[in-house]
Design a protein around this motif. Structure first.
Motif, PDB file in Angstrom:
ATOM      1  N   THR A   1       0.770  -1.196   0.078  1.00 42.18           N
ATOM      2  CA  THR A   1      -0.141  -0.096  -0.039  1.00 42.18           C
ATOM      3  C   THR A   1       0.725   1.274  -0.004  1.00 42.18           C
ATOM      4  O   THR A   1       0.561   2.125  -0.496  1.00 42.18           O
ATOM      5  N   PRO A   2       1.985   1.565   0.716  1.00 41.57           N
ATOM      6  CA  PRO A   2       2.887   2.642   0.526  1.00 41.57           C
ATOM      7  C   PRO A   2       3.216   2.941  -0.929  1.00 41.57           C
ATOM      8  O   PRO A   2       3.580   3.872  -1.308  1.00 41.57           O
TER       9      PRO A   2
ATOM     10  N   ASP B   1       0.543  -3.095   4.651  1.00 39.75           N
ATOM     11  CA  ASP B   1       1.204  -1.853   4.993  1.00 39.75           C
ATOM     12  C   ASP B   1       2.685  -1.897   4.899  1.00 39.75           C
ATOM     13  O   ASP B   1       3.283  -2.950   4.577  1.00 39.75           O
ATOM     14  N   GLU B   2       3.230  -0.935   5.409  1.00 40.40           N
ATOM     15  CA  GLU B   2       4.542  -0.769   5.395  1.00 40.40           C
ATOM     16  C   GLU B   2       5.450  -1.602   6.171  1.00 40.40           C
ATOM     17  O   GLU B   2       6.578  -1.781   5.841  1.00 40.40           O
TER      18      GLU B   2
ATOM     19  N   LEU C   1      -4.007  -5.357   5.705  1.00 42.30           N
ATOM     20  CA  LEU C   1      -4.971  -4.336   6.118  1.00 42.30           C
ATOM     21  C   LEU C   1      -6.252  -5.321   6.149  1.00 42.30           C
ATOM     22  O   LEU C   1      -6.373  -6.132   5.170  1.00 42.30           O
TER      23      LEU C   1
END
Length: 193
Positions: free
Chosen positions: A107-108, A179-180, A185
Motif C-alpha cells: 500500500t505505501p 502496510d509498510e 490491512l
C-alpha cells in the motif's frame, strides 16, 4: 463507448500470471474524496481552506480523464487489464478472479495525489477509503516482469504516470493489501457500493 481493437489484440481481465507486476496509472482515491467534498463530509471540513485541493478533487470526480494514451502499450505489454471504476481493491479482486490468481499489494506504493496523501497523513481518511472508492478511471494492469521497463518508458512517452504497486501471485485468495511493515490491512469493503 465504441472503439476498435486490432484482431486478436484485446487485453482481457483474464491473463494475469504469477510473477507479473501489478501496475496502476495516475493516482488513486481522488474521485472518492471529491464526492465526499460534494456531500459535505469530513474531507470538505479538513480542506475547507484549500480551494485548489477542493477543486482538483471535485474535478477528478466530475470529469475523469481516461488513460486512452496507454492503449497501444497495454495491448503490447499487459497480460491482463481493467479500469479502476469500482475501486482499486474491488477491481483488482475481479481481475485476479478472472485470471485464477491472487496478488499482494504494497500500500505505501499506491500513488496518491498531494491532497490525498495529506488527508491520509492527518488521519482524515485511511488508505482503505481510497482503495475502495470508485470513479478513478485509472488503468490497472498486470505486466510481465520482462516487459515492465519498456511499458514504463512507453507510458512516460505518452505522458501518463504508472506505478508498480505489487505482484501477481499463485492462488485463489482475494488480493492482500500490505502496510509498510508487511501486515495485511483488514478492509471493511473492497469497492464502491
Amino acid at each position: 463507448a465504441f472503439g476498435r481493437v486490432p484482431v486478436g489484440k484485446m487485453v482481457h481481465r483474464r491473463g494475469a500470471r504469477p510473477g507479473d507486476r501489478v501496475v496502476v496509472s495516475g493516482t488513486i482515491g481522488d474521485a472518492a474524496l471529491g464526492l465526499d467534498i460534494l456531500k459535505g463530509g469530513a474531507v470538505a471540513t479538513a480542506i475547507a481552506d484549500d480551494a485548489a485541493a477542493r477543486q482538483a478533487l471535485v474535478g477528478r470526480y466530475r470529469v475523469p480523464q481516461p488513460r486512452n494514451a496507454l492503449a497501444a502499450s497495454i495491448r503490447t505489454h499487459a497480460s491482463a487489464a481493467t479500469d479502476v471504476s469500482d475501486g482499486l481493491a474491488g477491481d483488482l479482486t475481479k481481475l485476479c478472479a478472472a485470471s485464477g490468481v491472487s496478488a499482494a499489494i504494497h500500500t505505501p506504493g499506491i500513488p496518491l495525489s498531494r491532497p490525498a496523501a495529506a488527508l491520509v497523513a492527518n488521519h482524515t481518511v485511511g488508505i482503505d477509503t481510497l482503495i475502495a472508492g470508485g470513479d478513478d478511471y485509472e488503468i490497472l494492469c498486470a505486466v510481465p516482469e520482462a516487459d515492465f521497463e519498456t511499458f514504463a518508458q512507453d507510458a512516460r512517452a505518452a505522458g501518463v504516470t504508472v506505478s508498480p504497486i505489487g505482484a501477481v501471485i499463485a492462488g485463489s485468495a482475494i488480493p492482500s493489501f500490505l502496510d509498510e511493515r508487511g501486515r495485511e490491512l483488514a478492509l471493511k469493503r473492497r469497492s464502491w457500493s
